[in-house]
Design a protein around this motif. Structure first.
Motif, PDB file in Angstrom:
ATOM      1  N   ASP A 188       0.834  -1.206   0.000  1.00 16.80           N
ATOM      2  CA  ASP A 188       0.000   0.000   0.000  1.00 16.80           C
ATOM      3  C   ASP A 188       0.870   1.259   0.000  1.00 16.80           C
ATOM      4  OD1 ASP A 188      -2.203   1.636   0.160  1.00 16.80           O
ATOM      5  OD2 ASP A 188      -2.424   1.449   2.329  1.00 16.80           O
ATOM      6  N   GLU A 242       2.981  -6.522   9.390  1.00 16.30           N
ATOM      7  CA  GLU A 242       1.720  -7.166   8.993  1.00 16.30           C
ATOM      8  C   GLU A 242       1.913  -8.404   8.130  1.00 16.30           C
ATOM      9  OE1 GLU A 242      -1.119  -4.384   7.526  1.00 16.30           O
ATOM     10  OE2 GLU A 242      -1.223  -3.349   9.451  1.00 16.30           O
ATOM     11  N   TYR A 262     -11.698   0.695   9.817  1.00 16.13           N
ATOM     12  CA  TYR A 262     -12.039  -0.500   9.040  1.00 16.13           C
ATOM     13  C   TYR A 262     -13.086  -1.331   9.760  1.00 16.13           C
ATOM     14  CZ  TYR A 262      -7.994   0.354   6.061  1.00 16.13           C
ATOM     15  OH  TYR A 262      -7.109   0.916   5.188  1.00 16.13           O
TER      16      TYR A 262
HETATM   17  C1  GCB Z   1      -1.742  -0.922   7.554  1.00 15.44           C
HETATM   18  C2  GCB Z   1      -0.436  -0.974   6.848  1.00 15.44           C
HETATM   19  C3  GCB Z   1      -0.163   0.280   6.063  1.00 15.44           C
HETATM   20  C4  GCB Z   1      -1.416   0.731   5.344  1.00 15.44           C
HETATM   21  C5  GCB Z   1      -2.455   1.040   6.387  1.00 15.44           C
HETATM   22  C6  GCB Z   1      -3.805   1.485   5.814  1.00 15.44           C
HETATM   23  O1  GCB Z   1      -2.003  -1.602   8.484  1.00 15.44           O
HETATM   24  O2  GCB Z   1       0.619  -1.265   7.702  1.00 15.44           O
HETATM   25  O3  GCB Z   1       0.882   0.048   5.166  1.00 15.44           O
HETATM   26  O4  GCB Z   1      -1.192   1.807   4.502  1.00 15.44           O
HETATM   27  O5  GCB Z   1      -2.704  -0.101   7.129  1.00 15.44           O
HETATM   28  O6  GCB Z   1      -3.951   2.651   5.487  1.00 15.44           O
HETATM   29  O7  GCB Z   1      -4.690   0.653   5.719  1.00 15.44           O
END
Ligand code: GCB
Length: 617
Positions: A145, A386, A442
């Motif tokens: 991401d 993660e 989320y």
């Molecule tokens: C996470 C990741 C990160 C993402 C973030 C998100 O847990 O570690 O790389 O960008 O979530 O924004 O969902």
């Protein structure tokens, strides 16, 4: 004769190699190089090639050519030469005057090629082929991401290495008490040298300690005790200055700032210089438009100053190491740095190639430690983020990587960043337990955070915990009624962060928290109407515009919510939830991580491409 280097930055010529024909057609041979090739672009290096028009979403092969003259006729006086790259993404192959010097895998750590022959006193020609194609056996792998900036995006230099020199300088500091510090400086000696060394105050106006070492070879060691040292901390980032010189030639062999500080873990707390420290932190990707990753020094200073002004005392350089200039700034301005290698989501942890992945990750960690070991601001090495940690082979991989990291540096916190609420038992092997979880974004509501922390803490009770990621997306300028809590509104982000921070501040066993993230950043994975190719969880927009939550800083840093005591309930719930969570994550939740999502990435990339095209019309 001292090692000297030339920066190679202006007048590079570059071109893409969509069809991967460059190696077959031997573009690296000087006589095949045509300066007047109309496809060549004149560029300055470092540069992220995606900042060029037509290359905005390009992931592929890109060639860089450089011609230079050396006006020295004493080349054989040097032991060898070094071509240094501070960072280039991802696979980099290098030729000098048509000879293959080598290749390197990994997008974020420095590397170099040593060579003895092949350098001409007159005209020289370097060819560099970079390739940032997403692949299963790379770190990170296919799905991640953030934006996959390509090219040689950090400095390149040519170094002349003398026969007598020192290398691998390590400065370690330890506190007997806050009033007495031990300093140990070790280094390797190549050849034979007579050395003099000096430690000066931070303005370099006063020599505080000095000494000589006659005719030393192989190993050098300087040990001393400082009474009433000026300790380095975010509040008072005092830097001493060390200079080691060749006393016969009166030439500087090494010089650097360093800080006297000590980081320790006792029970559920982290101590800096024998005082408990609570980290109030934020994460950052190495990206600023229009520069891509090649961010000017002043902009990095602005970022750190702005973070400090808001009251943050720590920064997580997610999810990979940033340019060393940022770490220098952190040393000077006073902010704690958490560094990481990009072992992220679905890497190749199993199967016949897993050992190769391990070797790449271990090399990344080693190179990062080597680069940053003498920076007082850096207090932590994270070996990944993660990953599907319940899988026994992933757990073994991470434990091994943590062991390897400790072997290279036993003075800092070694850990990995976990996203698993109940099913991660590997945390017990990390120095600090971590959690990324987005309550109120989320899933569920921020109101659950306190209880959930008490639940997840059960199998790693005696550790400090750090809430490494929490946050909520907000499009700068998008407002909605407070009550509606509309997704992507600044009000929703304000609520989630505000509630979570006040909860964390009241949790005794937490040693800190990190907001995800300081600035909005590009990501193919984010394509809804509010995101438009950006992860919007920044507290400032991609243009550094401050979102509503920023008004709560720095006051909120000290505010605490009143919490119910749910310690016993937490343990009880964990016992019930663990088996269920384990089965669920193993079978369902991790599926995306395990099988990667090539198709999704390609689809998202097409959407991004189309949008960019529409915008330019
Ligand atoms: C996470 C990741 C990160 C993402 C973030 C998100 O847990 O570690 O790389 O960008 O979530 O924004 O969902």
């Amino acid at each position: 004769m001292n090692s000297s280097s030339i920066s190679l930055s202006d007048n590079w010529k570059c071109k893409s190699d969509y069809d991967n024909v460059g190696i077959k057609e031997r573009w690296y041979i000087p006589k095949n190089y045509d300066q007047n090739d109309p496809n060549l672009l004149n560029l300055e290096i470092p540069m992220s090639f995606n900042t060029l028009s037509r290359f905005e979403v390009y992931e592929g092969i890109f060639w860089h050519f450089y011609e230079f003259e050396i006006n020295r006729d004493n080349l054989d006086e040097y032991d060898f030469f070094k071509l240094n790259f501070e960072g280039s993404n991802y696979n980099t192959k290098v030729w000098l005057n048509g000879f293959f010097l080598g290749e390197h895998d990994g997008g974020f750590t420095p590397f170099y090629f040593n060579f003895k022959d092949h350098l001409n006193t007159s005209q020289n020609f370097i060819a560099v082929r970079t390739d940032n194609i997403r692949k299963n056996n790379r770190i990170p792998s296919i799905s991640f991401d953030w934006f996959n900036w390509g090219g040689i995006y950090r400095d390149v230099s040519l170094e002349f290495v003398p026969r007598n020199r020192i290398k691998d300088i390590i400065i370690k500091t330890e506190l007997e008490s806050r009033r007495q510090a031990l300093i140990e400086i070790t280094f390797n000696v190549i050849g034979t040298l007579s050395i003099k060394w000096e430690i000066l105050n931070s303005q370099q106006t006063k020599t505080l300690f000095k000494g000589n070492m006659e005719e030393i070879s192989r190993e050098g060691r300087i040990s001393l005790t400082i009474n009433n040292p000026k300790l380095w901390s975010p509040n008072n980032p005092y830097l001493y200055y060390l200079k080691i010189s060749d006393s016969t030639a009166d030439e500087i062999l090494y010089e650097s700032n360093f800080g006297v500080r000590e980081i320790e873990i006792k029970g559920t707390s982290i101590y800096l210089n024998k005082k408990r420290i609570f980290m109030k932190g934020v994460s950052l990707h190495e990206e600023l438009l229009p520069y891509g990753r090649t961010i000017p020094y002043e902009e990095r200073v602005k970022d750190i100053r702005s973070m400090k002004k808001m009251g943050f005392n720590a920064l997580r350089t997610a999810h990979y190491s940033h340019d060393e200039s940022l770490i220098d700034i952190a040393d000077k301005e006073g902010i704690l740095i958490l560094e990481e290698v990009p072992v992220y989501w679905a890497c190749n942890f199993s199967g016949p190639k897993a050992n190769e992945t391990f070797k790449t990750a271990a090399k990344m960690m080693r190179n990062l430690i080597k680069r940053d070991i003498n920076h007082p601001s850096v207090i932590w090495w994270s070996v990944g983020n993660e990953i599907p940690i319940e899988r026994p082979w992933v757990s073994r991989f991470m434990k091994r990587l943590m062991q390897w990291t400790r072997m290279h540096d036993n003075t800092r916190i070694v850990t990995y960043v976990s996203m698993k609420l109940f099913s991660d038992l590997t945390r017990r092997y990390a120095d600090v337990a971590t959690i990324n979880f987005y309550f109120g974004w989320y899933i569920a509501s921020a109101r659950l955070v306190s209880l959930m922390l008490d639940v997840m803490r059960t199998p790693a009770f005696n550790k400090p915990w750090i809430y490494t990621e929490f946050g909520a997306g907000a499009k700068y300028g998008f407002h909605a009624d407070w009550e509606k809590q509309l997704k992507f509104s600044e009000e929703r982000q304000l609520h989630v962060l505000d509630y979570s921070i006040r909860t964390f501040n009241a949790k005794k066993y937490l040693a800190g928290w990190f907001i995800w993230i300081y600035r909005d950043f590009r990501s193919f994975l984010r394509q809804n109407v509010h995101q438009q190719g950006f992860n919007r969880k920044g507290i400032v927009s991609e243009k550094n515009e401050k979102k509503l939550i920023c008004k709560r800083f720095p006051q909120i840093m000290h505010e605490k919510r009143k919490l119910l005591n749910t310690k016993v309930l937490g343990i009880f719930l964990w016992i019930i939830l663990y088996p269920l969570a384990y089965i669920l994550t193993f079978l369902i939740l991790d599926a995306g991580f395990i099988f990667g999502d090539n198709v999704r990435i390609e689809k998202m990339k097409k959407i991004e491409k189309k949008r960019l095209l529409d915008n330019s019309k």
